[in-house]
Design an enzyme around this catalytic site. Structure first.
Site, PDB file in Angstrom:
ATOM      1  N   ALA A 152       0.829  -1.205   0.000  1.00 20.78           N
ATOM      2  CA  ALA A 152       0.000   0.000   0.000  1.00 20.78           C
ATOM      3  C   ALA A 152       0.857   1.246   0.000  1.00 20.78           C
ATOM      4  CB  ALA A 152      -0.942  -0.007   1.208  1.00 20.78           C
ATOM      5  N   TYR A 153       1.876   1.258   0.837  1.00 22.72           N
ATOM      6  CA  TYR A 153       2.771   2.418   0.911  1.00 22.72           C
ATOM      7  C   TYR A 153       3.481   2.631  -0.429  1.00 22.72           C
ATOM      8  CZ  TYR A 153       6.439   5.508   2.716  1.00 22.72           C
ATOM      9  OH  TYR A 153       7.304   6.561   2.929  1.00 22.72           O
TER      10      TYR A 153
END
Length: 246
Positions: free
Chosen positions: A152-153
């Site tokens: 996600a990051y």
């Protein structure tokens, strides 16, 4: 610290109460600017603002109304906004995609990517009207290379890079400049959100064999926020100790 010429400039820094954001606020103040500290931690933001002669606002970058209120408060207290440093972010959990919580994915994207979009969307109209502006979005080396167990990051920060390129080109024929930086990791409070294995992995990828110092990252960000940065826009600036050179 060598002071940059930011005299009279009003700058909003999201996530400005700690880490990279705090270092940026300090350097802006040292250059004669006035920082607006936009942060979820209002008490800490107020301490920083009082020390630097700025303004503090509690801001959730995933909430557009929160950003609009902070912008209005900033311009009432300090004057029209010249600079936005979109720095607020979280790492999210460190785990493989097939185990990654869906709610955590959405939270990281909302804060790290959508928060940058919302912040820029709020400030661009005023910059257009005044025919001047500097926007610096804080991405990450993870957005260039992708860190394992940080999907996600990595995806959000890659999105920040793409968004910056798009907005920079939209505004290229105006005096508004939009750029982003892609730091390697710095030893800040964000490490508290990571596993030691993830921290060790990131260090192993840096040829300089150390983490960045927040002041090194802030120095580049703040130059991009000056009038001297007049012909670079939609660009991605590396500050990764040699990890990425493209």
């Amino acid at each position: 610290m060598n002071a940059l010429d930011l005299k009279g400039r009003i700058a909003a820094i999201t996530g400005g109460a700690r880490g990279i954001g705090l270092a940026v606020a300090e350097r802006i103040a040292a250059g004669g600017g006035r920082p607006a500290i936009w942060d979820l931690d209002l008490a800490e933001a107020q301490k920083v603002a009082a020390r630097l002669g700025g303004f503090a606002a509690k801001v959730d970058v995933a909430d557009y109304a929160s950003i609009e209120a902070a912008l209005a408060g900033t311009e009432t207290a300090l004057g029209p906004l010249d600079i936005l440093v979109a720095n607020a972010g979280i790492t999210g959990p460190n785990m493989p995609v097939d185990a990654y919580p869906i709610d955590a994915w959405r939270q990281v994207i909302e804060i790290d990517l959508t928060g940058v979009f919302l912040s820029c969307r709020a400030v661009v109209p005023g910059m257009r009207a005044r025919n001047y502006g500097r926007i610096v979005n804080v991405a990450s080396i993870a957005g260039k290379e992708g860190n394992p167990n940080a999907a996600a990051y990595s995806a959000a920060k890659a999105g920040v890079i793409g968004f910056t390129k798009s907005l920079g080109r939209e505004l290229a024929q105006t005096p508004i400049r939009v750029n982003c930086v892609t730091p390697a990791a710095a030893a800040t409070d964000i490490f508290k959100q990571m596993t030691q294995a993830q921290i060790d992995y990131m260090l192993s990828k840096i040829p300089a064999n150390r983490f960045a110092e927040v002041g090194e990252i802030a120095a580049l960000i703040c130059w991009l926020a000056t009038e001297d940065c007049s012909f670079s826009t939609g660009a991605v600036f590396d500050v990764s100790g040699g990890r990425a050179t493209y």
